[in-house]
Write an enzyme that holds these catalytic residues in place. Sequence first.
Site, PDB file in Angstrom:
ATOM      1  N   SER A   1      58.257 -53.498 -65.770  1.00 42.93           N
ATOM      2  CA  SER A   1      58.482 -53.925 -67.139  1.00 42.93           C
ATOM      3  C   SER A   1      58.634 -55.449 -67.250  1.00 42.93           C
ATOM      4  O   SER A   1      57.729 -56.167 -66.836  1.00 42.93           O
ATOM      5  CB  SER A   1      59.721 -53.185 -67.659  1.00 42.93           C
TER       6      SER A   1
ATOM      7  N   HIS B   1      57.519 -44.962 -69.472  1.00 38.11           N
ATOM      8  CA  HIS B   1      58.158 -46.155 -68.913  1.00 38.11           C
ATOM      9  C   HIS B   1      59.210 -45.886 -67.823  1.00 38.11           C
ATOM     10  O   HIS B   1      59.223 -46.547 -66.792  1.00 38.11           O
ATOM     11  CB  HIS B   1      58.802 -46.930 -70.063  1.00 38.11           C
TER      12      HIS B   1
ATOM     13  N   ASP C   1      53.287 -44.165 -71.898  1.00 33.83           N
ATOM     14  CA  ASP C   1      54.254 -45.263 -71.956  1.00 33.83           C
ATOM     15  C   ASP C   1      54.157 -45.951 -73.316  1.00 33.83           C
ATOM     16  O   ASP C   1      53.146 -46.562 -73.647  1.00 33.83           O
ATOM     17  CB  ASP C   1      53.937 -46.248 -70.825  1.00 33.83           C
TER      18      ASP C   1
END
Length: 417
Positions: free
Chosen positions: A189, A392, A359
């Site tokens: 991320s 995610h 995601d």
Amino acid sequence: MAPTPTLLGFVALNLFFIVLAVVPRQVNSTRHASFGQKIVVGDPSINGICATSVIVNGYKCQELQVTTKDGYILSLQRIPGGRGEQGDHSTGIKKQPVIIQHGVLVDGMTWLLNPPEQNLPLILADNGFDVWIANTRGTRFSRQHTSLDPSKQAFWNWSWDELVSYDLPAVFDYVYGQTGQKVHYVGHSLGTLIALASFSEGHLVTQLKSSALLSPIAYLSHMNTALGVVLAKTFAGEITTLFGLAEFNPKGIRVSTLIKSLCTYPGIDCYDLLTALTGKNCCLNASTVDLFLRNEPQSTSTKNMVHLAQTVRTGVLAKFNYGRPDYNIMHYGDMQPPIYNISNIPKNLPLYISYGGRDALSDVRDVGNLLDSLKFHDGDKLTVQFIKDYAHADYIMGVNAKDIVYNAVLAFFKRQP
Ligand SMILES: *[C@@H]1O[C@H](CO)[C@@H](O)[C@H](O)[C@H]1NC(C)=O
Ligand SMILES: *[C@@H]1O[C@H](CO)[C@@H](O)[C@H](O)[C@H]1NC(C)=O
Ligand SMILES: *[C@@H]1O[C@H](CO)[C@@H](O)[C@H](O)[C@H]1NC(C)=O
Ligand SMILES: *[C@@H]1O[C@H](CO)[C@@H](O)[C@H](O)[C@H]1NC(C)=O
């Protein structure tokens, strides 16, 4: 959470909401802290990450500190060998160092929440790597500074530009200096965004062997979580007046009030926040999510959230926009903030990119843009993995992440000459 919707941070925020409804079950005895919160004995905020999650599992682990050029004192955990091993000095064999960098609104602990045989740092350690876990400024173990105090605004006067300019180089210099070896890097991320930005300026690459980017974030314009989008809009303006140049503490009253108010927007369903924010994670373990709730979210700076929101809104990867041409001229000598040009990443830098079909933060279309920016990268230096069912949080907490992602990352690292 994340300004941009982004990041695990949002997840964390979501989770934070869930926490409001579900009081996490207490482990072991508790005592009351002066501010009225219960502190769990064995809580890493007391014992540190090594003691709480690494040494208990039979691994060696050192708590270290690194000072950035702008004075932040960051904590760093080193796991020098596999379970039961003495560490790299005993064998005389030089292990390959790996730096692991978390996303926004969480800290290094987030990698260690799954059982030892499932979490990335310990899997790397068991496979012969010398593992270094980074903790970004502002998170619970990286809140010291040579002269500033977290209670002061000046402590929070940074965005992810400073993570690119100061935090990453400090950690790389330290690990490179200690081991004398080029490092592998794993980012998740925001940990991918700051790496890509840094590599695009030609930084770190001389100390880097290869890089694995999980749930990569560079372009954020397709981020499709409703709450994330509203947050990004909010961060554009009013947030700054509301919070000023301050700590963004997801556990604080102001942030939770803000989130609650956003949840009343039409079309925003805060009932299942984790899904609403990160996408439909396929493979999370309820016990691990429970641990996550006890450990995260962590603070960041409001300025960082604003910068992320800018990244969402503008669709370009640029430095912090001061919002006024004269301020931008003062800082950058230009009315517009400079761009980080992903196409300038050295074409022979070995990259492993893994992204998920579900995601909501690292949207497939945004990853498509990222891959397009890398289209002239040397073909044999770029490995791309697409996991249809992953969202995610699966990348750091998925029960099958070892089989699907981590083993592939290990193989990629081992392939590098
Ligand atoms: C509580 O702590 C004690 C020692 O501190 C430990 O032996 C025990 O396993 C812990 N219990 C749980 C449920 O974690
Ligand atoms: C979920 O986590 C718990 C606690 O760490 C562990 O005992 C269990 O085996 C995990 N479940 C799966 C499916 O991995
Ligand atoms: C924040 O940093 C900028 C430089 O980037 C400086 O101009 C400004 O005075 C700082 N503000 C505070 C409150 O420290
Ligand atoms: C980025 O760099 C490439 C060449 O390295 C150039 O063709 C492209 O125009 C640049 N993009 C921007 C937005 O400056």
